[in-house]
Design a protein around this motif. Sequence first.
Motif, PDB file in Angstrom:
ATOM      1  N   VAL A 106       0.881  -1.233   0.047  1.00 15.37           N
ATOM      2  CA  VAL A 106      -0.246   0.257  -0.170  1.00 15.37           C
ATOM      3  C   VAL A 106       0.850   1.330  -0.009  1.00 15.37           C
ATOM      4  O   VAL A 106       2.023   1.254   0.370  1.00 15.37           O
ATOM      5  N   GLY A 107       0.219   2.212  -0.457  1.00 15.41           N
ATOM      6  CA  GLY A 107       0.886   3.546  -0.618  1.00 15.41           C
ATOM      7  C   GLY A 107       1.913   3.500  -2.068  1.00 15.41           C
ATOM      8  O   GLY A 107       1.613   2.868  -2.966  1.00 15.41           O
ATOM      9  N   GLU A 108       3.020   4.650  -1.772  1.00 19.58           N
ATOM     10  CA  GLU A 108       3.720   4.900  -3.049  1.00 19.58           C
ATOM     11  C   GLU A 108       4.434   3.514  -3.500  1.00 19.58           C
ATOM     12  O   GLU A 108       4.766   3.516  -4.752  1.00 19.58           O
ATOM     13  N   CYS A 109       4.710   2.401  -2.913  1.00 19.34           N
ATOM     14  CA  CYS A 109       5.347   1.317  -3.052  1.00 19.34           C
ATOM     15  C   CYS A 109       4.439   0.428  -4.034  1.00 19.34           C
ATOM     16  O   CYS A 109       4.887  -0.588  -4.783  1.00 19.34           O
ATOM     17  N   SER A 110       3.269   0.808  -3.896  1.00 18.86           N
ATOM     18  CA  SER A 110       2.323  -0.331  -4.540  1.00 18.86           C
ATOM     19  C   SER A 110       1.941   0.403  -5.897  1.00 18.86           C
ATOM     20  O   SER A 110       1.976   1.477  -6.052  1.00 18.86           O
ATOM     21  N   ASN A 111       1.373  -0.387  -7.046  1.00 19.38           N
ATOM     22  CA  ASN A 111       0.739  -0.074  -7.970  1.00 19.38           C
ATOM     23  C   ASN A 111      -0.603  -0.478  -7.782  1.00 19.38           C
ATOM     24  O   ASN A 111      -1.226  -1.420  -8.396  1.00 19.38           O
ATOM     25  N   ALA A 112      -1.770   0.407  -7.317  1.00 18.30           N
ATOM     26  CA  ALA A 112      -3.156  -0.051  -7.035  1.00 18.30           C
ATOM     27  C   ALA A 112      -3.870   0.531  -8.261  1.00 18.30           C
ATOM     28  O   ALA A 112      -5.290   0.353  -8.373  1.00 18.30           O
ATOM     29  N   HIS A 113      -3.153   0.779  -9.426  1.00 22.00           N
ATOM     30  CA  HIS A 113      -3.628   1.435 -10.584  1.00 22.00           C
ATOM     31  C   HIS A 113      -4.629   2.721 -10.351  1.00 22.00           C
ATOM     32  O   HIS A 113      -5.755   2.713 -11.006  1.00 22.00           O
ATOM     33  N   ILE A 114      -4.298   3.327  -9.351  1.00 22.26           N
ATOM     34  CA  ILE A 114      -4.985   4.611  -9.080  1.00 22.26           C
ATOM     35  C   ILE A 114      -4.646   5.795  -9.936  1.00 22.26           C
ATOM     36  O   ILE A 114      -5.092   6.596 -10.160  1.00 22.26           O
ATOM     37  N   HIS A 115      -3.084   5.924  -9.842  1.00 22.88           N
ATOM     38  CA  HIS A 115      -2.627   7.304 -10.640  1.00 22.88           C
ATOM     39  C   HIS A 115      -2.047   6.791 -12.046  1.00 22.88           C
ATOM     40  O   HIS A 115      -2.131   7.994 -12.614  1.00 22.88           O
TER      41      HIS A 115
END
Lengths: 231, 547
Positions: B348-357
Amino acid sequence: MNIIIKRFDKYKEPNSIDMSYPVFEGLTLLENFLKIKTTIDPTLVFSGVCRSGVCGSCSVMVNGKAKLACSYKPKNGDYIEPLGYHEVQRDLIVDKNKAHYTLKTSHSWLNGEAKVENSPKVTVQSDCILCDSCYSACPVLVVNGDFLGPFALTKVYRYTLQSNDNKTSIDAIQKNGIWDCTLCGECTIACPQGIDPKMDIMNLRSKSVQSGYNDPNFTNMDFGFGGFGFD
Amino acid sequence: MTTDILIIGSGGAGLSAAIKAKELGCDVVVATKTLPTNANTCMAQGGFNASNSDDVQTHIDDTLKSSRGIGSPVMIKTMCEKSNDALDWLLALGVPFSLDDNGKLANRFMGGSTNKRTYYAEDYTGLKILQTLYDTCLKNSITFKENYYLLNLIIDEDSKEVSGATFLDISSGEVREIRAKSVIIATGGYSGVYNGFTTNGFGSTGDGIAAVIRAGGIASDLEFVQFHPTALKKSSILISEAARGEGGYLVNSDGVRFIDELLPRDEVSRAISKELSQKKEVFLDVRHLGSEKLSHLLPQELKLCKIHEGLDMACDLIPIKSVAHYTMGGIEVDQKLQASRLKGCFAVGECSNAHIHGANRLGGNSLLEIISMGLIAGENASNYTPKKIEKENNQLLKDKAFINAIYSTFTNQINFYEKREFLGKILYHNAGVIRNDTGLKGVLSALRQMQKEFTFMGISDKSKEFNTNLVDFIEFGNALEVTEMILVGALHRCESRGAHYREDFPQTNDTFKSHSIFYKVDGVLCAEFLKESDCSTTASLHKKSVK
């Protein structure tokens, strides 16, 4: 231009020596530490993260005064040593556990419900970055190592303004807390964020009196009877 | 050491997850390589996006638009719909957000937003959020392991279930493990690989992403790196977007304004880079705002210019450049934030890519993501039931052997600090704001050379305790892993999209309207492109046959 860094390694004999390093002009003290480590002496150990004065990790003593290394430009002959009243771990790294444990002892968090309308009253107090500069400047810690110290008390004051249920925290700061402060103001001078812990402690004293506490220094004076009582 | 939930990283995402998991009755340990609160979250100034019911659809649309076609509508909807709850949660903890003259929460516009929805706490939003979260963690007796540097995840080879992680205990020099029923990785981004050319603090080296790749997980979209237009020229210290928002100009050394300063960050950064490549200097000019207004509106900026450049914003032009600021790519996760191909491991957070940005991040959405998604990660990790009973695992022994090898067999004939600086420089100039095939291939070959030379690098400091020379070296190893993925992604994405700009392919090409996916097979990096619809279920990622 040179600076002197007090190095410390508990496994070496002697375990502390002063070492002189050239100054890379135009750079902050933290950038100097980094340059020293990467180009002169990789064994130099220091802390630092954000480089811009908001993470609180790089504070050290410069000529006896606490400074954020990232916000200070070194001058010729500066004497750099680790923060005071903290156990030195290695070189400029200190153990902040004891100092930060005061946050637990003093219950410096929100008790009860938040009063959002009071947010503007804590603008300054909530800028604390836990750099321990104030703690390192506090002379009370010379005589009382258990003193809660300035930043924990400022945090307590912040949360008392933000909540209407403050009994636990007011109770927690009576012993080794607000009444032990000498109001010398060294913490206020040391704070890189412009926080005034001395004023916050004075305000906590008023709040405590309102809650039924007395200044123990005052009651102990006992008007010449030396506090021995009558029994 | 054993716990229910192990959280790695103590920024906003890690602490939100910790508070949530603790609230749900779990034992929580937060491990951090520094001290809690020494995280990049504290540097976030702009604010926190939260949309009410009238605005939520517009917030979703703004975020989708900013993602340039590769954001997940499902994840974006989840985040935006939870934004108001997340803000309320912070207010209930006592985060003192700024109020307007009527005593209502104050908000402002951020670039790319249709409506005013960015809530702030003066210019210290991230700092105040992070400190308040930490106070709440102390209140809830959450355990911290400080100076714990992540080495590897402990994973069962057959089931791919993660049951903890190994750490270098920096204070003692020992390698230790923490076992847990589930793990949350919240280690932050990787802008630090652009050494010397980033607004980030030290140590943003993508440690968590590298650990996931080594454990057989997937990373994605690493080529998308947001460059902030205005960092100080000498020190790369961030000068907030507010400086332009309040009316600051950008001028070149001829004194000419060359771009509309309020365009999205990627467009402004490209314009600045073009000026710099023509051997011109670029300056931020806020002199016309006057000293009184500046000290009121931009107090932090005034202070930073004075300290780092010796300049007074009220009367001097401020020399600037664009540098790496935020990384959109990271650990590929499913809609429950569980790392793809792994079990019991969340990111979670910047380390993850949750396909939000997607291909570019909307201002104010990063603080929103770490809080709203942090809470979700904490909840999902708490609800996770391990499938297998703990088995013997030799990760601890392997990592002890690795650390011993650095002390004894790595020859240290090559100074890795020189390589780190060099890599940062060539990466910035060739895989930075403006990229092309030749430059990217050049850096990739230099990088692969460094990977080969790694065992000829090493440490000069042979002490055990507080050996930050050793930590720097392992971080550099992680940076090499992450950089390879940035370069391979940037090289194969033969188009321009959001923050990724190829001067040899300046148009957006919908053949690439997909995610770059990275994983390792037998130690060799593999990459491919996958459409959003194929990523939306982990099934397809799990099914992908290993070559």
